[in-house]
Design an enzyme around this catalytic site. Structure first.
Site, PDB file in Angstrom:
ATOM      1  N   PRO A   1      32.334  43.563  40.197  1.00 39.74           N
ATOM      2  CA  PRO A   1      32.846  43.271  38.848  1.00 39.74           C
ATOM      3  C   PRO A   1      32.681  41.800  38.473  1.00 39.74           C
ATOM      4  CG  PRO A   1      34.560  44.192  40.290  1.00 39.74           C
ATOM      5  CD  PRO A   1      33.381  43.909  41.136  1.00 39.74           C
ATOM      6  N   GLU A   2      32.123  41.566  37.309  1.00 39.77           N
ATOM      7  CA  GLU A   2      32.012  40.212  36.781  1.00 39.77           C
ATOM      8  C   GLU A   2      33.021  40.073  35.643  1.00 39.77           C
ATOM      9  OE1 GLU A   2      29.379  37.631  37.134  1.00 39.77           O
ATOM     10  OE2 GLU A   2      27.800  38.661  38.255  1.00 39.77           O
TER      11      GLU A   2
ATOM     12  N   HIS B   1      41.650  55.420  49.092  1.00 38.06           N
ATOM     13  CA  HIS B   1      41.450  53.987  48.843  1.00 38.06           C
ATOM     14  C   HIS B   1      42.369  53.448  47.739  1.00 38.06           C
ATOM     15  CE1 HIS B   1      38.106  54.145  51.567  1.00 38.06           C
ATOM     16  NE2 HIS B   1      37.509  55.076  50.840  1.00 38.06           N
TER      17      HIS B   1
ATOM     18  N   ARG C   1      36.164  48.942  49.638  1.00 39.05           N
ATOM     19  CA  ARG C   1      35.731  47.875  50.549  1.00 39.05           C
ATOM     20  C   ARG C   1      36.826  46.850  50.802  1.00 39.05           C
ATOM     21  NH1 ARG C   1      29.851  45.923  48.892  1.00 39.05           N
ATOM     22  NH2 ARG C   1      30.122  44.857  50.885  1.00 39.05           N
TER      23      ARG C   1
ATOM     24  N   ARG D   1      24.021  14.934  38.104  1.00 33.80           N
ATOM     25  CA  ARG D   1      23.974  15.930  39.181  1.00 33.80           C
ATOM     26  C   ARG D   1      22.530  16.343  39.457  1.00 33.80           C
ATOM     27  NH1 ARG D   1      29.186  18.219  40.066  1.00 33.80           N
ATOM     28  NH2 ARG D   1      28.181  19.173  41.875  1.00 33.80           N
TER      29      ARG D   1
END
Ligand code: ZN
Length: 271
Positions: free
Chosen positions: A2-3, A90, A108, A151
């Protein structure tokens, strides 16, 4: 995995059923996920009313009238199941209102939850030092210019740094750099002000488009056993190695590895 758009969609889906409701029951089915459940989690949630939901980076927030906020992270495979027809082995954490049941299912177990005093959220370890939200007003060209100044690291890697921008993951960094026509390998300090002025709206657009795609699937969650958090969306470069650039500029999408993770880009239009 998931983002940010998946987390945002999940929070909006949960808000429909949870906002303003009292939690009548909370239950943990094991002692831990990626981290142990807080020892007072069940006690603090039982009887609390949900006053609002929110998101910070890739964390979902469930605020309660006890000035405690339930923070959840979906890890690699976590999702909330609303009114599941069957218990899943789960389902590690379950809360119930008078009318609905919500199970945090995570095969997981990279996900986790915490309970934080709402007033202390900004100082919570994962939030302390975190950069601005990509969808908020604090992400500006000037902020990026200052954060990237001098940077030498690649812009792609710097955008994944949560201290520079919060909650951006691999997929959306690749997509935003394509949209802004910036070479992901370019040193952060070498990206021009004009390019940064393209990048800020590009970041918002790719996230908002994906959230809209997720929102359009929200109606599915009304069905029993609805699952929050995953949906299909169309990408311009992510996972498209060897395919033609969508700008039809004759470029072919390339994949390189940066910081151990894949980056996709068009060498023709991203400079
Ligand atoms: Zn191109």
């Amino acid at each position: 995995m998931p983002e940010l758009p998946e987390v945002e969609t999940t929070v909006r889906g949960l808000a429909r059923y949870l906002e303003g409701e009292r939690i009548v029951r909370a239950k943990v089915n094991r002692p831990d996920m990626r981290r142990p459940f807080p020892p007072d989690l069940v006690q603090m949630l039982t009887g609390a009313r949900v006053t609002g939901l929110g998101r910070r980076a890739k964390f979902g927030l469930v605020h309660t009238d006890r000035q405690q906020t339930l923070v959840f992270h979906l890890g690699m495979s976590g999702r909330w199941r609303i009114d599941p027809a069957h218990e899943d082995r789960h389902d590690h954490f379950v809360i119930e209102t008078a009318t609905h049941r919500f199970a945090l299912c995570d095969p997981r177990r990279f996900g986790w939850v915490d309970l934080v005093p709402t007033d202390d959220l900004a100082a919570w370890p994962s939030f302390a030092g975190m950069g601005p939200e990509p969808l908020g007003d604090e992400l500006t060209v000037e902020h990026l210019r200052m954060a990237l100044r001098g940077r030498r690291q690649a812009i792609k890697l710097l955008l994944l740094d949560q201290r520079i921008v919060a909650g951006l993951g691999n997929i959306y960094v690749c997509e935003a750099l394509f949209r802004a026509r910036i070479d992901p390998r370019k040193a952060g300090g070498q990206v021009s002000r004009a390019a940064l002025a393209r990048l800020v709206p590009a970041i918002r657009e790719v996230l908002e488009q994906s959230i809209a795609d997720g929102g359009s699937t929200l109606r599915d969650y009304a069905r029993p056993d609805g699952e929050l958090g995953y949906f299909a969306t169309r990408f311009d470069v992510y996972g498209r190695e060897g395919e033609p650039c969508r700008r039809a500029d004759g470029g072919t999408i390339r994949r390189v590895v940066q910081g151990g993770r894949s980056t996709w880009f068009c060498p023709r239009c991203q400079r």
